[in-house]
Design a protein around this motif. Structure first.
Motif, PDB file in Angstrom:
ATOM      1  N   ILE A   1       1.312  10.847  -2.227  1.00  0.00           N
ATOM      2  CA  ILE A   1       1.260   9.377  -2.146  1.00  0.00           C
ATOM      3  C   ILE A   1       1.509   8.749  -3.517  1.00  0.00           C
ATOM      4  O   ILE A   1       2.322   7.827  -3.656  1.00  0.00           O
ATOM      5  N   PHE A   2       0.847   9.255  -4.557  1.00  0.00           N
ATOM      6  CA  PHE A   2       1.042   8.656  -5.889  1.00  0.00           C
ATOM      7  C   PHE A   2       2.496   8.837  -6.355  1.00  0.00           C
ATOM      8  O   PHE A   2       3.094   7.924  -6.925  1.00  0.00           O
TER       9      PHE A   2
ATOM     10  N   PHE B   1      -8.768  -1.826  -3.634  1.00  0.00           N
ATOM     11  CA  PHE B   1      -7.669  -2.756  -3.378  1.00  0.00           C
ATOM     12  C   PHE B   1      -8.119  -4.192  -3.681  1.00  0.00           C
ATOM     13  O   PHE B   1      -7.417  -4.947  -4.356  1.00  0.00           O
TER      14      PHE B   1
ATOM     15  N   PHE C   1       0.830  -1.204   0.000  1.00  0.00           N
ATOM     16  CA  PHE C   1       0.000   0.000   0.000  1.00  0.00           C
ATOM     17  C   PHE C   1       0.872   1.265   0.000  1.00  0.00           C
ATOM     18  O   PHE C   1       2.071   1.217   0.324  1.00  0.00           O
ATOM     19  N   GLY C   2       0.193   2.388  -0.239  1.00  0.00           N
ATOM     20  CA  GLY C   2       0.889   3.673  -0.353  1.00  0.00           C
ATOM     21  C   GLY C   2       1.576   4.151   0.914  1.00  0.00           C
ATOM     22  O   GLY C   2       2.407   5.065   0.857  1.00  0.00           O
ATOM     23  N   ASP C   3       1.247   3.581   2.071  1.00  0.00           N
ATOM     24  CA  ASP C   3       1.953   3.971   3.291  1.00  0.00           C
ATOM     25  C   ASP C   3       2.866   2.831   3.776  1.00  0.00           C
ATOM     26  O   ASP C   3       3.198   2.751   4.948  1.00  0.00           O
TER      27      ASP C   3
ATOM     28  N   MET D   1      -0.976  -0.314  -6.360  1.00  0.00           N
ATOM     29  CA  MET D   1      -2.217   0.079  -7.047  1.00  0.00           C
ATOM     30  C   MET D   1      -2.639   1.474  -6.655  1.00  0.00           C
ATOM     31  O   MET D   1      -2.754   1.770  -5.472  1.00  0.00           O
ATOM     32  N   GLU D   2      -2.872   2.310  -7.653  1.00  0.00           N
ATOM     33  CA  GLU D   2      -3.510   3.606  -7.403  1.00  0.00           C
ATOM     34  C   GLU D   2      -5.002   3.359  -7.600  1.00  0.00           C
ATOM     35  O   GLU D   2      -5.414   3.001  -8.709  1.00  0.00           O
ATOM     36  N   VAL D   3      -5.776   3.496  -6.524  1.00  0.00           N
ATOM     37  CA  VAL D   3      -7.195   3.141  -6.685  1.00  0.00           C
ATOM     38  C   VAL D   3      -8.115   4.296  -6.294  1.00  0.00           C
ATOM     39  O   VAL D   3      -7.848   5.038  -5.353  1.00  0.00           O
TER      40      VAL D   3
ATOM     41  N   ALA E   1      -3.094  -3.498   7.426  1.00  0.00           N
ATOM     42  CA  ALA E   1      -3.315  -2.105   7.026  1.00  0.00           C
ATOM     43  C   ALA E   1      -3.206  -1.166   8.222  1.00  0.00           C
ATOM     44  O   ALA E   1      -3.415  -1.572   9.367  1.00  0.00           O
ATOM     45  N   GLY E   2      -2.902   0.082   7.935  1.00  0.00           N
ATOM     46  CA  GLY E   2      -2.822   1.092   8.999  1.00  0.00           C
ATOM     47  C   GLY E   2      -4.176   1.653   9.358  1.00  0.00           C
ATOM     48  O   GLY E   2      -4.304   2.411  10.319  1.00  0.00           O
ATOM     49  N   GLU E   3      -5.189   1.302   8.586  1.00  0.00           N
ATOM     50  CA  GLU E   3      -6.529   1.850   8.838  1.00  0.00           C
ATOM     51  C   GLU E   3      -7.528   0.725   9.011  1.00  0.00           C
ATOM     52  O   GLU E   3      -7.504  -0.250   8.247  1.00  0.00           O
TER      53      GLU E   3
ATOM     54  N   GLU F   1      -9.469   4.709  -2.562  1.00  0.00           N
ATOM     55  CA  GLU F   1      -8.590   5.306  -1.548  1.00  0.00           C
ATOM     56  C   GLU F   1      -8.490   6.811  -1.726  1.00  0.00           C
ATOM     57  O   GLU F   1      -8.395   7.560  -0.765  1.00  0.00           O
ATOM     58  N   ALA F   2      -8.501   7.227  -2.972  1.00  0.00           N
ATOM     59  CA  ALA F   2      -8.324   8.650  -3.234  1.00  0.00           C
ATOM     60  C   ALA F   2      -9.592   9.437  -2.978  1.00  0.00           C
ATOM     61  O   ALA F   2      -9.544  10.656  -2.862  1.00  0.00           O
TER      62      ALA F   2
ATOM     63  N   VAL G   1      -9.533  -0.371   5.864  1.00  0.00           N
ATOM     64  CA  VAL G   1      -8.829  -1.199   4.878  1.00  0.00           C
ATOM     65  C   VAL G   1      -8.585  -2.596   5.451  1.00  0.00           C
ATOM     66  O   VAL G   1      -8.713  -3.609   4.761  1.00  0.00           O
TER      67      VAL G   1
END
Ligand code: DLZ
Length: 554
Positions: free
Chosen positions: A54-55, A86, A11-13, A35-37, A107-109, A40-41, A112
């Motif tokens: 992030i991207f 995701f 993931f981005g983080d 993945m840029e999804v 995941a951090g969240e 999430e954005a 997710v």
């Protein structure tokens, strides 16, 4: 690649080369998926700089991994087949690579994590979810620490972390005799106090491309991209850290509480974005800070304050979050109900400190802890602003209703197990009330039939918690309202009867002139609150997709 590889989504983080899912893996046996999804954005309307950061950091990290010999499958946001989530992207990658297993770091969240916990049931291959060991305090350790305490004081937790890491410890005692030197950290700024400028990184080709993408796709999101200068690679993040340790840590402590008009960061490190993305190691930074003190380059009060932010506050807030989610999301111990003032979006207020913090957030996508807690947080506390609204401002939400408003769409809800919570959420947003047409609370079987016109036989044959009843509820909601879009929720929030599957929820979305859509979620026994909150999230997600794809004319 000889045999079926292991698929490693990152993931981005999680942009760390030593991530648990990569450690010890052979390069020729691994496919990394990034993945840029869309989900999430847009699940909240993030600040434009946050999406760009992030991207860009993800694209740079993918290039770094490829240079190091890894095989990376990178899905860009504009890929016409991008599934938008995701889970959807992992499903597509499984079709492409036929892996024998998926290895993912937790995941951090919470949101997710809920979805990745469904992967073992969803996918035919093995799925291994690994702990994120980039933190000092594993979540189980935090739970043990919290278990028998009446109050969870950060200060006591922090002392444990000092003992555990040995940072600023002297023969079992805190360095200098005190655990905390905040009393020395409240100096008012002297006339003409000027902090050195932190390094700003000129956007390279990759970042420039991402900035254009964000301007194009997220034009209506909060914030400006004009000053984008965040570190997007590990090298840049290290340069930013070097500059902090060389030029600003000395004064960080004494002037930590100060604010000076026109100097948004003052002596703050501004390293949190790099730490949170995984570009910098938090413990390494603390060790560097301690070294500055031991070498006589920075005073103890500055160094202790910096270390406390990382092994104290950062770790504590993470532990507290996981301990209390999902309840934390709607907690409101002081029953603060006032709406967020409009000036939070414009910065137009005579209260100069607030105006400065809001402008700085808009321009930099960042507020340091004094702006965030002492100014913005304190104002909201004293004014009794609803915590939900404050959180939403930080995350910049309101996506569903704002889009519905813009597109002149009207929404209806038909709820069983959530008992009107979704309708309540949709009426929380000021200025968008006309987008919510009506809500039906149809908890009992009789209410489902009377209010939504469902045939009694359908409920008896299929059961109230079923695909067919969810579909009939959404269609009934649409038929008995002036709305363009209706969503339904029916499920077992638990605890229930012997035959009821706790956590099973059916949803449906009905849109005029289109086939209705059905979704089914198996949340398991995560508690009544947990199931209902998760159901709200799914229903909002369905609504968001529907409003984003439709205009009022269609
Ligand atoms: C914040 C964010 C955004 C805006 N976009 C993406 C994305 O497209 N792909 C990705 O891998 N990560 C993104 N992130 C960060 C994730 O939201 C973050 O990794 C999860 O919330 C952690 O649970």
């Amino acid at each position: 690649m000889a045999s079926r590889p292991v698929l490693v989504p990152i993931f981005g983080d999680q942009l760390t080369r030593t991530l648990a899912s990569l450690r010890g893996r052979a390069k020729d046996d691994t496919v990394i998926l990034m993945m840029e999804v869309w989900d999430e954005a847009t699940y909240v309307r993030h600040h434009k700089q946050k999406i760009a950061l992030i991207f860009s950091a993800m694209r740079h990290f993918a290039a770094e991994l490829r240079d190091a010999g890894w095989s990376v499958d990178y899905v860009e946001l504009t890929d016409p087949d991008n599934a938008g989530s995701f889970t959807g992207e992992v499903a597509r990658a499984i079709e492409r690579h036929d892996p024998r297993a998926v290895h993912i770091v937790e995941a951090g969240e919470w949101r997710v994590q809920q979805s990745i916990e469904e992967w073992p049931d969803k996918f035919a291959c093995d799925v291994e979810i690994l702990p994120d060991d980039r933190f000092v305090c594993p979540l189980s350790e935090f739970r043990d620490w919290a278990k028998d305490r009446d109050t969870l004081r950060m200060e006591f937790f922090y002392r444990e972390m000092r003992r555990k890491t040995g940072l600023l410890m002297d023969d079992g005692q805190p360095e200098g005799g005190e655990w905390n030197y905040d009393s020395e950290n409240r100096k008012p700024p002297k006339e003409g106090l000027q902090a050195p400028q932190r390094p700003l990184f000129e956007p390279d080709e990759i970042t420039q491309e991402v900035i254009e993408l964000v301007e194009d796709r997220f034009a209506d999101h909060f914030g400006s991209l004009d000053n984008f200068g965040w570190p997007v690679t590990r090298d840049q993040a290290e340069e930013a850290a070097d500059a902090f340790f060389a030029e600003r840590i000395e004064c960080f402590g004494p002037f930590q509480d100060a604010m000076v008009h026109g100097q948004d960061d003052l002596f703050h490190s501004m390293l949190s974005t790099s730490i949170n993305l995984g570009l910098l190691d938090p413990l390494e930074l603390c060790e560097r800070a301690e070294q500055s003190y031991r070498d006589g380059k920075a005073p103890l009060n500055s160094v202790e304050g910096f270390i406390r932010q990382i092994i104290g506050w950062r770790e504590y807030v993470r532990g507290f979050y996981w301990l209390h989610m999902p309840h934390l999301q709607r907690a409101n111990a002081l029953n603060a109900q006032r709406a967020l003032p409009e000036f939070f979006w414009t910065g137009e207020t005579d209260m100069r400190c607030l105006a400065d913090c809001i402008r700085s957030t808009r321009d930099n996508a960042h507020a340091h802890h004094i702006q965030r807690l002492m100014v913005l947080g304190n104002f909201c506390l004293i004014a009794g602003i609803s915590p939900r609204e404050v959180q939403d401002w930080y995350l910049v939400v309101y996506a569903v209703l704002e889009t519905a408003c813009e597109r002149e769409l009207r929404l209806a809800t038909a709820e069983s197990c959530t008992g009107g919570l979704l309708a309540s959420l949709l009426t929380d947003v000021p200025g968008c009330s006309h987008a919510f047409e009506r809500g039906f609370v149809a908890y009992s079987d009789a209410a489902k039939c009377d209010l939504l016109g469902i045939e009694r036989k359908l409920v008896e044959d299929c059961g109230a918690v079923s695909r067919n009843v969810a579909l009939a509820m959404a269609q009934g909601g649409l038929a008995r309202s002036q709305a363009n879009i209706a969503v339904s929720i029916t499920g077992f929030a638990g605890p229930g009867g012997e035959d009821d599957e706790e956590g099973l929820v059916h949803f449906a979305l009905a849109t005029r002139g289109k086939e209705p859509i059905h979704r089914e979620k198996h949340h398991g026994a995560i508690g009544r609150d947990g199931v209902r909150l998760a159901a709200l999230r799914t229903a909002l997600g369905l609504m968001r997709q529907a409003v984003e794809r439709r205009s009022s004319a269609s």
